[in-house]
Design an enzyme around this catalytic site. Structure first.
Site, mmCIF file in Angstrom:
data_model
loop_
_atom_site.group_PDB
_atom_site.id
_atom_site.type_symbol
_atom_site.label_atom_id
_atom_site.label_comp_id
_atom_site.label_asym_id
_atom_site.label_seq_id
_atom_site.Cartn_x
_atom_site.Cartn_y
_atom_site.Cartn_z
ATOM 1 N N SER A 139 33.626 42.465 42.007
ATOM 2 C CA SER A 139 34.512 43.614 42.235
ATOM 3 C C SER A 139 35.241 43.518 43.562
ATOM 4 O O SER A 139 36.286 44.146 43.744
ATOM 5 C CB SER A 139 33.692 44.915 42.220
ATOM 6 O OG SER A 139 33.037 45.053 40.988
ATOM 7 N N LEU A 339 27.030 53.950 10.267
ATOM 8 C CA LEU A 339 26.546 52.885 9.375
ATOM 9 C C LEU A 339 25.021 52.788 9.321
ATOM 10 O O LEU A 339 24.471 51.974 8.564
ATOM 11 C CB LEU A 339 27.137 51.522 9.759
ATOM 12 C CG LEU A 339 28.430 51.188 9.003
ATOM 13 C CD1 LEU A 339 29.597 51.993 9.548
ATOM 14 C CD2 LEU A 339 28.741 49.715 9.050
ATOM 15 N N GLU A 364 38.288 42.389 34.446
ATOM 16 C CA GLU A 364 39.612 42.916 34.824
ATOM 17 C C GLU A 364 39.492 44.254 35.545
ATOM 18 O O GLU A 364 40.322 45.144 35.374
ATOM 19 C CB GLU A 364 40.500 43.109 33.581
ATOM 20 C CG GLU A 364 40.561 41.929 32.672
ATOM 21 C CD GLU A 364 41.526 40.876 33.152
ATOM 22 O OE1 GLU A 364 42.292 41.162 34.076
ATOM 23 O OE2 GLU A 364 41.475 39.764 32.605
ATOM 24 N N PHE A 384 36.265 52.836 48.469
ATOM 25 C CA PHE A 384 35.664 51.583 48.014
ATOM 26 C C PHE A 384 34.462 51.174 48.855
ATOM 27 O O PHE A 384 33.577 50.480 48.382
ATOM 28 C CB PHE A 384 36.705 50.447 48.048
ATOM 29 C CG PHE A 384 37.809 50.623 47.058
ATOM 30 C CD1 PHE A 384 37.694 50.115 45.778
ATOM 31 C CD2 PHE A 384 38.965 51.321 47.397
ATOM 32 C CE1 PHE A 384 38.713 50.276 44.846
ATOM 33 C CE2 PHE A 384 39.988 51.493 46.479
ATOM 34 C CZ PHE A 384 39.862 50.977 45.203
HETATM 35 C C1 FAD Z 1 32.827 37.723 29.542
HETATM 36 C C2 FAD Z 1 33.458 37.768 30.897
HETATM 37 C C3 FAD Z 1 34.604 37.039 31.151
HETATM 38 C C4 FAD Z 1 35.167 37.025 32.431
HETATM 39 N N1 FAD Z 1 36.293 36.260 32.675
HETATM 40 C C5 FAD Z 1 36.749 36.129 33.953
HETATM 41 C C6 FAD Z 1 37.828 35.230 34.262
HETATM 42 O O1 FAD Z 1 38.413 34.621 33.360
HETATM 43 N N2 FAD Z 1 38.170 35.044 35.564
HETATM 44 C C7 FAD Z 1 37.566 35.706 36.583
HETATM 45 O O2 FAD Z 1 37.927 35.494 37.740
HETATM 46 N N3 FAD Z 1 36.538 36.591 36.326
HETATM 47 C C8 FAD Z 1 36.134 36.813 35.043
HETATM 48 N N4 FAD Z 1 35.085 37.678 34.763
HETATM 49 C C9 FAD Z 1 34.400 38.329 35.872
HETATM 50 C C10 FAD Z 1 34.677 39.824 35.981
HETATM 51 O O3 FAD Z 1 35.989 40.039 36.415
HETATM 52 C C11 FAD Z 1 33.636 40.419 36.928
HETATM 53 O O4 FAD Z 1 32.404 40.409 36.215
HETATM 54 C C12 FAD Z 1 33.965 41.823 37.383
HETATM 55 O O5 FAD Z 1 35.023 41.817 38.313
HETATM 56 C C13 FAD Z 1 32.762 42.536 38.034
HETATM 57 O O6 FAD Z 1 32.163 41.726 38.981
HETATM 58 P P1 FAD Z 1 30.568 41.500 38.962
HETATM 59 O O7 FAD Z 1 30.179 41.147 37.565
HETATM 60 O O8 FAD Z 1 30.273 40.546 40.053
HETATM 61 O O9 FAD Z 1 29.962 42.917 39.269
HETATM 62 P P2 FAD Z 1 29.716 43.550 40.729
HETATM 63 O O10 FAD Z 1 30.961 43.459 41.524
HETATM 64 O O11 FAD Z 1 28.475 42.995 41.276
HETATM 65 O O12 FAD Z 1 29.484 45.071 40.310
HETATM 66 C C14 FAD Z 1 28.253 45.508 39.721
HETATM 67 C C15 FAD Z 1 28.365 47.012 39.487
HETATM 68 O O13 FAD Z 1 28.604 47.669 40.742
HETATM 69 C C16 FAD Z 1 29.760 48.478 40.643
HETATM 70 N N5 FAD Z 1 30.451 48.540 41.930
HETATM 71 C C17 FAD Z 1 30.897 47.520 42.696
HETATM 72 N N6 FAD Z 1 31.519 47.989 43.788
HETATM 73 C C18 FAD Z 1 31.468 49.344 43.695
HETATM 74 C C19 FAD Z 1 31.932 50.413 44.521
HETATM 75 N N7 FAD Z 1 32.637 50.189 45.635
HETATM 76 N N8 FAD Z 1 31.664 51.682 44.129
HETATM 77 C C20 FAD Z 1 30.996 51.928 42.978
HETATM 78 N N9 FAD Z 1 30.531 50.982 42.168
HETATM 79 C C21 FAD Z 1 30.778 49.702 42.514
HETATM 80 C C22 FAD Z 1 30.612 47.789 39.582
HETATM 81 O O14 FAD Z 1 31.587 48.680 39.048
HETATM 82 C C23 FAD Z 1 29.549 47.368 38.589
HETATM 83 O O15 FAD Z 1 29.222 48.465 37.771
HETATM 84 C C24 FAD Z 1 34.560 37.766 33.473
HETATM 85 C C25 FAD Z 1 33.410 38.529 33.194
HETATM 86 C C26 FAD Z 1 32.873 38.531 31.921
HETATM 87 C C27 FAD Z 1 31.659 39.368 31.660
#
Ligand code: FAD
Length: 385
Positions: A139, A339, A364, A384
């Site tokens: 994120s 279902l 995204e 943030f």
């Molecule tokens: C199937 C799949 C395909 C993907 N494809 C791509 C791709 O092609 N290219 C690419 O670059 N990335 C890709 N991603 C990555 C995706 O963009 C990230 O998973 C996403 O940005 C979230 O990051 P994270 O999983 O590290 O979660 P984290 O950033 O660790 O967040 C974990 C939780 O904490 C919450 N959180 C974080 N910060 C805050 C805040 N300030 N306040 C409140 N809540 C917060 C988040 O909303 C989330 O619920 C993909 C992910 C998946 C699952």
């Protein structure tokens, strides 16, 4: 009243948009639906589908020139929606190719870069991927550790990206890295020495889509591998904004599939001596689903028309992504309950869509991040950190 397109939204499409809808709908019916359960079960993404999507003109379809179809944004949205009726993995494929990989080259690349890459990507001969997320930074990409340093006129790229859609099958990666001059984007061909990928296994969501880790071990890149027009984090963030637009539409495709399946099932499944569609509680579920589907589709079209008029703002795309993916997930869960036990199997598309939508909810920009973007937009106060 049409029980699916209850507000007659499709009447607002132009003839050309209707033609694109029909073309993609047929492709999904003929090519995706007969195989998708098997692909999902085997966690297989059929790479050969990408040139087929290219032949239909769907790759980078709303870009102009360089072999791209040059449609409007609404047509791109409609294609995303119809593909995601099939599976979110199919829509992810055109999102990653067209929006996340081709769009940054188109928008930030030099003329030579555009000539070199875009025509082959539009045809599907070359598959792209987009590397922003890192193991410790999802994120909050501003913290990225992937680094590119100068060595003479070359760049040396080091670091790891993860969760990269199509990473394992990509011929080229658009990689975002920290440099002495801020965050920059690089075009990294697959054969670059030091560039390797490994696929993420055992996913329970987006199984018919490849998701990979990318490693860059002192990859030497020529000066002209860098995208000259993208400077700072706003480069990759603008790319994401482009792809989110497709998700606003695509999520409604998954939702439509769930709703239609539940509606048909409810009319034929008998309990206590009558079709379950005849119970008030079931009708309420169906009507709630219909309301969200109709509103979400209308919202997608509205945002699409704004985009085509050149006045769509990133916060408005966040509204669409936040609302429509959340609504699609709720529709999928409600459909699943209609279902009963059958809802948990691959015999019906609902659990597959529901699991896929968990990824769509996260990538995204997560639900929370879009909430914070909108919170800042309305209050002027960033929350943030
Ligand atoms: C199937 C799949 C395909 C993907 N494809 C791509 C791709 O092609 N290219 C690419 O670059 N990335 C890709 N991603 C990555 C995706 O963009 C990230 O998973 C996403 O940005 C979230 O990051 P994270 O999983 O590290 O979660 P984290 O950033 O660790 O967040 C974990 C939780 O904490 C919450 N959180 C974080 N910060 C805050 C805040 N300030 N306040 C409140 N809540 C917060 C988040 O909303 C989330 O619920 C993909 C992910 C998946 C699952």
């Amino acid at each position: 009243m049409d029980p699916v397109d209850a507000l007659d939204v499709e009447r607002l499409y132009t003839d050309e948009e209707r033609m694109i809808r029909d073309t993609v709908r047929e492709f999904v019916r003929e090519r995706v639906m007969p195989e998708i359960d098997d692909w999902f079960e085997r966690a297989h993404f059929p790479k050969e589908v990408i040139p087929e999507l290219g032949k239909l003109g769907l790759l980078g379809m709303h870009l102009h020139g360089y072999g791209c179809a040059g449609t409007n944004a609404v047509s791109y949205g409609i294609a995303c929606m119809e593909l995601e009726v099939g599976d979110s993995g199919m829509r992810s494929a055109i999102s990653v190719q067209g929006s996340l990989s081709m769009w940054p080259i188109f928008t930030y690349g030099s003329e030579e870069q555009k000539q070199e890459w875009l025509p082959r990507m539009a045809s599907g001969e070359v598959v792209g991927c987009f590397g922003l997320t890192e193991p410790d930074f999802g994120s909050d990409p501003a913290g990225m550790r992937t680094f590119a340093r100068r060595d003479g006129s070359d760049w040396i790229l080091s670091g790891t990206k993860t969760w990269i859609t199509n990473g394992g099958i990509a011929d080229v990666a658009i990689v975002w890295a920290r440099t002495d001059e801020g965050i920059r984007g690089f075009i990294v061909p697959r054969e670059t020495p030091g560039f390797s990928t490994s696929d993420i296994e055992r996913k329970l969501s987006l199984r018919a889509s490849v998701t990979s880790e990318l490693s860059f071990d002192d990859c030497r890149l020529p000066d002209d591998a860098m995208l000259p027009g993208a400077r700072g984090l706003k480069g990759p963030l603008s790319v994401l904004d482009e792809a989110r637009f497709g998700i606003v539409w695509g999520s409604m495709g998954a939702a439509r599939s769930c709703y239609e399946t539940a509606l048909e099932y409810a009319k034929s499944r008998v309990a206590f001596g009558k079709p379950i569609a005849g119970f008030q509680l079931t009708q309420r579920k169906l009507v709630e689903m219909l309301l969200e589907l109709a509103k979400g589709t209308l919202l997608a079209l509205h945002l699409g028309r704004m985009k085509d008029e050149g006045r769509l703002e990133p916060e408005q795309v966040s509204m669409g992504k936040l609302n429509n993916v959340r609504a699609a997930l709720e529709i999928a869960r409600e459909a699943r309950s209609i279902l009963g036990a059958n809802g948990i199997t691959l015999e019906y598309p609902i659990s597959r869509h529901m699991n896929n939508l968990e990824s769509v909810f996260t990538y995204e920009g997560t639900n929370e991040i879009h909430t914070l973007i909108l919170g800042q937009a309305v209050t002027g106060l960033p929350a943030f950190k």
